[in-house]
Design a protein around this motif. Structure first.
Motif, PDB file in Angstrom:
ATOM      1  N   PRO A 273       0.766  -1.202  -0.272  1.00 37.41           N
ATOM      2  CA  PRO A 273      -0.198  -0.148  -0.153  1.00 37.41           C
ATOM      3  C   PRO A 273       0.973   1.481   0.307  1.00 37.41           C
ATOM      4  O   PRO A 273       1.976   1.367   0.131  1.00 37.41           O
ATOM      5  N   GLN A 274       0.614   2.180  -0.093  1.00 35.20           N
ATOM      6  CA  GLN A 274       1.013   3.934  -0.389  1.00 35.20           C
ATOM      7  C   GLN A 274       0.844   3.973   1.042  1.00 35.20           C
ATOM      8  O   GLN A 274      -0.542   4.370   1.225  1.00 35.20           O
ATOM      9  N   GLN A 275       1.902   4.528   1.007  1.00 35.10           N
ATOM     10  CA  GLN A 275       1.535   5.402   3.007  1.00 35.10           C
ATOM     11  C   GLN A 275       1.157   7.004   2.513  1.00 35.10           C
ATOM     12  O   GLN A 275       1.160   7.301   1.262  1.00 35.10           O
ATOM     13  N   GLU A 276       0.213   6.901   3.517  1.00 29.96           N
ATOM     14  CA  GLU A 276      -0.397   8.302   3.170  1.00 29.96           C
ATOM     15  C   GLU A 276       0.153   9.899   3.733  1.00 29.96           C
ATOM     16  O   GLU A 276       1.330   9.814   4.293  1.00 29.96           O
ATOM     17  N   ASP A 277       0.110  10.401   2.896  1.00 30.00           N
ATOM     18  CA  ASP A 277       0.915  11.952   2.849  1.00 30.00           C
ATOM     19  C   ASP A 277       0.251  12.673   4.040  1.00 30.00           C
ATOM     20  O   ASP A 277      -0.841  12.989   4.136  1.00 30.00           O
TER      21      ASP A 277
END
Length: 281
Positions: A273-277
């Protein structure tokens, strides 16, 4: 007269003297003083690449959350580690606690204690025996709607391993790698009927690699070797926590159908998963 041999011995002696000189520059050890321990990196949250899947689940009002009880999630792989300093299991024996942490991170469920109620029950016994004169109040234990059970079921070694090694004229290097995997099976039980309403079975591969470079030479009749290397291994218990968090996510979204924000990588397979900014939250 063996001039080359004498020169080689002189070089080796000079290297040895230099090493001793460097060691003499270190701080003298005082046996009467307390030793200050080496302090590494600071404490951080214990997260995995899949924690973002749990924390991005849509929040629900407290009164509409299901109540979960977590049972014993045991290690059934039967794998033990034997070496000179310990005799223990290979995998974490705290998987139940990992499952509790995973569900707590979601904010989607209420948790009621069933894993270790011994102290709470002992407290009630003391109240009933009038050994506690000012109890905090009448016990009102929250009922569980669902129970989570399961086990660590797989630990497979040497799924793949290999390497390369090349030395030319005493200079070269090598590379080795290995792949193992861990697996977990969890099930969700409806406490009203004791029916199993959802089952998830997940596995994750764990990788490790080692690099080494070296130089060796003969100086006359003396052999001198220098080696340098680096070993990098994905933490085994991090792999266990990863499958636990993905299983918790599946139980809530696929098992109970709770709403979830679309998030790439929150299904088995594919990329992480892409980590949240943080600036966007």
């Amino acid at each position: 007269m063996n001039t080359w041999g004498n020169k080689s011995k002189a070089r080796i002696t000079a290297v040895a003297i230099g090493a001793l000189a460097l060691s003499g520059c270190s701080t003298a050890f005082d046996t009467t003083q307390q030793t200050k321990p080496l302090i590494g990196p600071p404490v951080t949250d214990n997260v995995t690449p899949y924690t973002v899947c749990l924390t991005t689940l849509e929040r629900r009002p407290v009164n509409s959350r299901p109540t979960f009880a977590i049972g014993q999630i045991v290690d059934k792989t039967g794998k033990n580690a034997y070496d000179d300093v310990n005799n223990s299991t290979e995998l974490s024996q705290g998987v139940s606690e990992m499952v509790i942490s995973a569900f707590f991170k979601t904010g989607q469920v209420n948790l009621t204690e069933r894993l270790d109620p011994r102290i709470a029950l002992a407290e009630q016994q003391l109240v009933q025996q009038n050994l506690i004169q000012t109890p905090v109040g009448q016990a009102d234990v929250a009922p569980a709607h669902f129970l989570v059970l399961g086990a660590l079921t797989e630990l497979n070694y040497n799924i793949m391993s290999g390497g390369n090694r090349l030395y030319v004229a005493g200079v070269g290097g090598s590379r080795r790698f290995a792949v193992i995997n861990v697996g977990i099976d969890l099930r969700l039980v409806d406490m009203r009927t004791l029916g199993t309403v959802y089952v998830t079975s997940l596995q994750k591969q764990i990788v490790g690699q080692e690099y080494e470079a070296g130089i060796f030479r003969f100086f006359g009749d003396q052999f001198v070797e220098f080696d340098s290397g680096r070993v990098g291994k994905e933490p085994l218990q991090l792999g266990v926590r990863s499958v636990v968090e993905m299983a918790a996510y599946q139980i809530l979204t696929e098992g109970l159908g709770l709403p979830a924000k679309p998030h790439e990588g929150c299904t088995p397979g594919g990329d992480y998963p892409q980590q949240e900014d943080p600036s966007e939250t």
